[in-house]
Design a protein around this motif. Structure first.
Motif, mmCIF file in Angstrom:
data_model
loop_
_atom_site.group_PDB
_atom_site.id
_atom_site.type_symbol
_atom_site.label_atom_id
_atom_site.label_comp_id
_atom_site.label_asym_id
_atom_site.label_seq_id
_atom_site.Cartn_x
_atom_site.Cartn_y
_atom_site.Cartn_z
ATOM 1 N N THR A 176 -30.723 1.681 -15.383
ATOM 2 C CA THR A 176 -29.753 1.369 -16.427
ATOM 3 C C THR A 176 -29.041 2.658 -16.830
ATOM 4 O O THR A 176 -29.268 3.718 -16.233
ATOM 5 C CB THR A 176 -30.435 0.691 -17.632
ATOM 6 O OG1 THR A 176 -29.447 0.121 -18.493
ATOM 7 C CG2 THR A 176 -31.314 1.666 -18.409
ATOM 8 N N PHE B 172 -22.855 1.813 -18.208
ATOM 9 C CA PHE B 172 -23.806 1.911 -17.104
ATOM 10 C C PHE B 172 -23.481 3.150 -16.276
ATOM 11 O O PHE B 172 -24.262 4.087 -16.215
ATOM 12 C CB PHE B 172 -23.755 0.653 -16.242
ATOM 13 C CG PHE B 172 -24.665 0.710 -15.044
ATOM 14 C CD1 PHE B 172 -26.030 0.564 -15.205
ATOM 15 C CD2 PHE B 172 -24.158 0.905 -13.767
ATOM 16 C CE1 PHE B 172 -26.892 0.621 -14.103
ATOM 17 C CE2 PHE B 172 -25.001 0.971 -12.661
ATOM 18 C CZ PHE B 172 -26.373 0.830 -12.826
ATOM 19 N N VAL C 161 -27.087 -3.597 -16.131
ATOM 20 C CA VAL C 161 -25.764 -3.045 -16.434
ATOM 21 C C VAL C 161 -25.454 -3.277 -17.905
ATOM 22 O O VAL C 161 -25.275 -4.419 -18.333
ATOM 23 C CB VAL C 161 -24.698 -3.684 -15.523
ATOM 24 C CG1 VAL C 161 -23.309 -3.153 -15.880
ATOM 25 C CG2 VAL C 161 -25.020 -3.391 -14.058
ATOM 26 N N ALA D 27 -19.228 -0.600 -15.472
ATOM 27 C CA ALA D 27 -19.702 -0.146 -14.166
ATOM 28 C C ALA D 27 -18.463 -0.022 -13.296
ATOM 29 O O ALA D 27 -17.875 -1.032 -12.889
ATOM 30 C CB ALA D 27 -20.692 -1.137 -13.564
ATOM 31 N N ALA E 193 -24.696 -0.373 -8.534
ATOM 32 C CA ALA E 193 -25.318 -1.540 -9.165
ATOM 33 C C ALA E 193 -25.409 -2.696 -8.171
ATOM 34 O O ALA E 193 -26.452 -3.345 -8.043
ATOM 35 C CB ALA E 193 -24.528 -1.961 -10.397
ATOM 36 N N ALA F 2 -26.436 -8.174 -16.530
ATOM 37 C CA ALA F 2 -25.475 -7.421 -17.328
ATOM 38 C C ALA F 2 -25.360 -7.994 -18.724
ATOM 39 O O ALA F 2 -25.619 -9.184 -18.948
ATOM 40 C CB ALA F 2 -24.098 -7.446 -16.650
ATOM 41 N N SER G 132 -20.237 -6.180 -20.779
ATOM 42 C CA SER G 132 -20.065 -5.292 -19.634
ATOM 43 C C SER G 132 -18.845 -5.683 -18.812
ATOM 44 O O SER G 132 -18.317 -6.792 -18.922
ATOM 45 C CB SER G 132 -21.303 -5.321 -18.738
ATOM 46 O OG SER G 132 -22.424 -4.799 -19.409
ATOM 47 N N PHE H 239 -16.879 -4.776 -14.701
ATOM 48 C CA PHE H 239 -16.977 -4.184 -13.368
ATOM 49 C C PHE H 239 -15.572 -3.917 -12.862
ATOM 50 O O PHE H 239 -14.682 -4.764 -13.006
ATOM 51 C CB PHE H 239 -17.697 -5.146 -12.411
ATOM 52 C CG PHE H 239 -19.135 -5.406 -12.764
ATOM 53 C CD1 PHE H 239 -20.165 -4.737 -12.118
ATOM 54 C CD2 PHE H 239 -19.466 -6.336 -13.753
ATOM 55 C CE1 PHE H 239 -21.495 -4.973 -12.458
ATOM 56 C CE2 PHE H 239 -20.788 -6.584 -14.082
ATOM 57 C CZ PHE H 239 -21.800 -5.905 -13.441
#
Length: 258
Positions: free
Chosen positions: A53, A59, A102, A106, A114, A122, A126, A128
């Motif tokens: 983590t 993250f 996460v 990220a 990840a 997550a 969060s 991505f």
């Protein structure tokens, strides 16, 4: 302060990326230390699951770009060959399950590290992002290999080229990650998964992982042969014997990772 916080508790190795002021972006020190800690996790029998983590609000934001442009820095070729590629191979070859928890953004290499883990969960807040195209680069850290296999070629192509940020909920809907939890429930839920998997038959989980790795390139006959091989190895473990005895005796098994 160490850039990787590491401790082992009840069979789980906790690895926390610890550069919160930089959203845990990687520099050479952190990348090499993570490799060392992953090697330690692989070698210690007491470790039966790995939990990764980030400290603070994120993250991992990927590579620390200040290091990339530093004329005295390692340079892009060494960053890939000595930092990220070894991390990805260690994650995929790790003979224990690896959970990515996460807890925030990220991005770039952080996202792909990840996604290289076995189970990704997550927080709802969060996100991505394949951020590489935003600065004129291509996805690395296994991204062009792993992401299209998770979500399909077309969607992966669009996310990589456009650099769209997607929410954790959309990532779950796309089957990019396993589950999303409300922020306030996240830590307890993620650690519960780690605790559960740390009590499972560790060698069988490793064989599952290796079989999945090979399934990406094997044809059906090759995969059936591989399953045969790994099943024989699994059947020779102490945990298989314990699992069968527990089933017949109508009790919960007590696996030891042997």
């Amino acid at each position: 302060m160490s850039s990787i916080v590491f401790h082992i508790e009840e069979g789980i190795a906790y690895l926390t990326l610890n550069r919160p002021d930089k959203l845990n972006s990687f520099n050479r020190e952190m990348a090499l230390l993570l490799q060392s800690k992953l090697d330690e996790c692989a070698s210690l029998h007491e470790v039966r699951a790995v939990y990764i983590t980030g400290a603070g609000k994120g993250f991992c934001a990927g590579q620390d770009l200040a290091e990339v442009v530093d004329p005295n820095g390692p340079g892009m070729q060494r960053i890939l060959s000595e930092h990220y590629n070894p991390i990805i191979t260690r994650l995929r070859n790790m003979p224990k399950p690896v959970i990515a928890a996460v807890n925030g953004v990220a991005a770039g290499a952080g996202a792909n590290i990840a996604l290289a883990c076995d189970i990704v969960v997550a927080t709802k807040s969060s996100s991505f992002i394949q951020a590489f195209s935003k600065i004129g680069l291509i996805p690395d850290s296994g991204g062009t290999f792993i992401l299209p296999r998770l979500i399909g070629f077309q969607k992966a192509s669009a996310l990589m080229m456009l650099g769209d940020k997607i929410t954790a909920e959309e990532a779950e809907r796309l089957s990019m990650i396993y589950k999303v939890y409300e922020d306030e429930d996240f830590m307890a839920s993620a650690k519960k998964i780690a605790a559960t998997i740390a009590q499972m038959p560790t060698k069988a989980l490793a064989y599952i992982k290796h079989a999945l790795n090979h399934s990406i390139t094997n044809d059906l006959e090759e995969q059936l042969s591989l399953e045969d091989d790994y099943q024989q190895k699994a059947a020779a473990t102490e945990d298989f014997k314990e699992g069968v005895e527990a089933f017949l005796e109508k009790r919960n098994p007590l696996f030891k990772g042997k």
